[in-house]
Design a protein around this motif. Sequence first.
Motif: not given
Length: 96
Positions: A81, A83-84, A86-87
């Motif tokens: 994702t 989000t992954e 981004y992290f």
Amino acid sequence: MHLTALSLITMVIFSIWQTSLKAFLISLMISKSSLTKRENDILKRILSGMKNKEITKELFISSKTVGTHRSNIHSKLHVRTITELYFKLKSDSLIR
């Protein structure tokens, strides 16, 4: 709270600088990957907050093409994702 014109200008300049720095760091991380130029274009737009529909209009490509590029990006960067991603960037200290 009342902002003076100078403080407002300062906030705008800082925001632009921060956005530019973020884009530069993302570009640096992306350049070390095996993404194509178009995948880089798509990823930069995704990370800047653009939705698929906005990307399709800006780059004059179909939503299916954007989806294919997104899938390739996820696969090449080993994330499922955004989000992954981004992290992953955050943990590599490429963004705050």
